[in-house]
Design a protein around this motif. Structure first.
Motif, PDB file in Angstrom:
ATOM      1  N   GLY A  21       2.463  -1.258   6.054  1.00 39.72           N
ATOM      2  CA  GLY A  21       3.727  -1.126   6.772  1.00 39.72           C
ATOM      3  C   GLY A  21       4.727  -2.197   6.395  1.00 39.72           C
ATOM      4  N   ALA A  24       5.950  -1.604   2.800  1.00 41.72           N
ATOM      5  CA  ALA A  24       6.907  -0.503   2.754  1.00 41.72           C
ATOM      6  C   ALA A  24       8.266  -0.948   3.280  1.00 41.72           C
ATOM      7  CB  ALA A  24       6.387   0.679   3.567  1.00 41.72           C
ATOM      8  N   THR A  49       4.586   4.008   8.683  1.00 42.03           N
ATOM      9  CA  THR A  49       3.715   3.766   7.533  1.00 42.03           C
ATOM     10  C   THR A  49       2.323   3.336   7.993  1.00 42.03           C
ATOM     11  OG1 THR A  49       5.627   3.061   6.236  1.00 42.03           O
ATOM     12  CG2 THR A  49       3.460   2.503   5.365  1.00 42.03           C
ATOM     13  N   THR A  52       0.294   6.382   9.319  1.00 44.42           N
ATOM     14  CA  THR A  52      -0.181   7.197   8.202  1.00 44.42           C
ATOM     15  C   THR A  52      -1.335   6.509   7.475  1.00 44.42           C
ATOM     16  OG1 THR A  52       2.056   8.049   7.912  1.00 44.42           O
ATOM     17  CG2 THR A  52       0.503   8.430   6.121  1.00 44.42           C
ATOM     18  N   THR A  53      -1.219   5.209   7.284  1.00 46.08           N
ATOM     19  CA  THR A  53      -2.264   4.463   6.601  1.00 46.08           C
ATOM     20  C   THR A  53      -3.559   4.474   7.408  1.00 46.08           C
ATOM     21  OG1 THR A  53      -0.578   3.015   5.650  1.00 46.08           O
ATOM     22  CG2 THR A  53      -2.854   2.262   5.522  1.00 46.08           C
ATOM     23  N   GLN A  76       5.588   6.316   0.662  1.00 49.22           N
ATOM     24  CA  GLN A  76       6.204   6.346   1.982  1.00 49.22           C
ATOM     25  C   GLN A  76       7.513   5.553   2.018  1.00 49.22           C
ATOM     26  OE1 GLN A  76       3.577   6.929   5.618  1.00 49.22           O
ATOM     27  NE2 GLN A  76       2.340   5.550   4.390  1.00 49.22           N
TER      28      GLN A  76
END
Length: 204
Positions: A21, A24, A49, A52-53, A76
């Motif tokens: 995160g 990103a 992020t 999703t990870t 992402q």
């Protein structure tokens, strides 16, 4: 698996989510042309992020699942920029393709097969761009080879294309509702390409 193993896997997932995160967030800030909105925007990127990870999980650190790792972070970040600026930054799409190829070949993937998958996906996107310039952006064309490599690597091409198509339709619907997005008629495909590919690879 013992309770200790479960706790260790959870800690690893959370740590990976935080790192992904924050990475990103930095990438979005450095590749955005429009000034980033501030802390709330940064927090949203980190949270989305990170979630999703966590979903992808610790599998991305193992072979052959590590092929998904570039999409988890670089992909992402590119998708976030695409949503807010409707473009996929060249530095991110280039780094994404290179790192995905390295990861795939590093896990023992067949060189010719991997390159053919990248060329086929890129060629199909380029053909679509040639037939209808407004239908697909150049950033999507540059992202397509990465999508092709990942889908072929996990042997989920039909599932991936179906997932991407559904997400494109959902994205188009969301942007059609937003008056500000209807003005230019551009629908960002980046989020659908990234998340559709990841969902197909994880659910293989």
């Amino acid at each position: 698996m013992t309770p200790t193993d479960d706790v260790g896997a959870l800690i690893l997932r959370v740590a990976l989510a935080v790192v992904a995160g924050l990475t990103a967030m930095v990438l979005v800030r450095r590749t955005s042309l429009v000034p980033v909105r501030g802390r709330a925007h940064d927090a949203l990127v980190v949270v989305v992020t990170g979630i999703t990870t966590c979903y992808v999980g610790t599998a991305v650190l193992t072979s052959p699942s590590i092929v998904m790792l570039p999409l988890v972070v670089l992909g992402q970040a590119a998708a976030v920029v695409d949503i807010q600026e409707k473009r996929l930054p060249d530095p991110l799409t280039s780094a994404l393709l290179l790192s995905t190829l390295v990861a795939a070949l590093g896990t023992g993937a067949h060189v010719i097969g991997t390159l053919v998958a990248a060329a086929t996906a890129g060629g199909a996107a380029l053909l679509g761009k040639t037939l209808s310039s407004a239908a697909i952006g150049w950033g999507d064309v540059k992202l397509a080879p990465t999508v092709g490599v990942v889908l072929a690597h996990f042997d989920v091409v039909p599932t991936g294309l179906w997932s991407i198509a559904l997400l494109v339709l959902a994205t188009a619907g969301l942007f059609a509702v937003d008056r500000r997005s209807r003005d230019d008629g551009i629908v960002p495909y980046g989020p659908a390409l990234v998340l559709g590919t990841l969902s197909a690879a994880v659910g293989r």
